[in-house]
Design an enzyme around this catalytic site. Sequence first.
Site, PDB file in Angstrom:
ATOM      1  N   HIS A  64       0.823  -1.204   0.000  1.00 31.82           N
ATOM      2  CA  HIS A  64       0.000   0.000   0.000  1.00 31.82           C
ATOM      3  C   HIS A  64       0.861   1.259   0.000  1.00 31.82           C
ATOM      4  CE1 HIS A  64      -4.087  -1.757   1.530  1.00 31.82           C
ATOM      5  NE2 HIS A  64      -3.708  -2.254   0.373  1.00 31.82           N
ATOM      6  N   GLU A  66       0.906   3.899   1.783  1.00 25.41           N
ATOM      7  CA  GLU A  66       1.384   4.428   3.059  1.00 25.41           C
ATOM      8  C   GLU A  66       2.736   3.836   3.442  1.00 25.41           C
ATOM      9  OE1 GLU A  66      -1.472   3.256   2.274  1.00 25.41           O
ATOM     10  OE2 GLU A  66      -3.139   4.156   3.371  1.00 25.41           O
ATOM     11  N   CYS A  95      -5.842   1.706   5.464  1.00 19.91           N
ATOM     12  CA  CYS A  95      -6.468   0.494   5.990  1.00 19.91           C
ATOM     13  C   CYS A  95      -5.926   0.259   7.407  1.00 19.91           C
ATOM     14  CB  CYS A  95      -6.170  -0.716   5.102  1.00 19.91           C
ATOM     15  SG  CYS A  95      -4.448  -1.296   5.197  1.00 19.91           S
ATOM     16  N   CYS A  98      -2.121  -0.605   7.620  1.00 20.30           N
ATOM     17  CA  CYS A  98      -1.256   0.555   7.414  1.00 20.30           C
ATOM     18  C   CYS A  98      -1.332   1.494   8.611  1.00 20.30           C
ATOM     19  CB  CYS A  98      -1.651   1.295   6.138  1.00 20.30           C
ATOM     20  SG  CYS A  98      -1.188   0.417   4.636  1.00 20.30           S
TER      21      CYS A  98
END
Length: 197
Positions: A64, A66, A95, A98
């Site tokens: 992801h 992040e 999410c 993360c």
Amino acid sequence: MEAGPEDWDRHLLDENTFTQNFRNDHNPSKTYLCYQVELSDGSSGVPLDQDKDIVQNEGGRGQHAELFLLEHIHSRNLDQKLSYKVTCFLSWTPCEKCAEEIIRFLAKNRHVSLSILASRIYTMGPYVKGLRRLYDAGVHISIMTFRDFEYCWQTFVDHQETPFQPWADLDRRSQQLSQQLWAILQKEPEGWTSVCL
DNA sequence: ATTTTCAAT
């Protein structure tokens, strides 16, 4: 023969990529993250070519966005004796996984504070818990308003002198999402996870 | 008015 990590690093987004991914009335299946790093006094505390950047999630089931942000910041070895403020504009809120990584990172890097401004709320999985934990960990988190979109446009988009052009429902959606986020953050930790407005 | 969402059959 595709895409190494370098291919997702962009110092400027093209106009369409920005609009298509950040507009809050669409739900694209990818996430863009624009961030900038400054000293807490507001001045840039990192070399000019590193004070802002853009990352995107890895394709497929990859990493992801992040986590790329955390890697970037970590690799900069920011001076432990100074305080830094990272502002991050996300097309989707983080999410839960993360969120946990962000909290862990901030706990290890007390000289870094984080503000998250998100276009849309990612509602898959136990997202409420993740956002609450970020909030409880001292992360500023809010929904992007017209001003934020405009700032992003001016700062991270190759806009060719074109002014930011809002889409029809920008303000209404932003206000709805802000209310929803507010409800999430105010919710009792052990309360129901569904948020209906 | 709610959305189907860090994609892929």
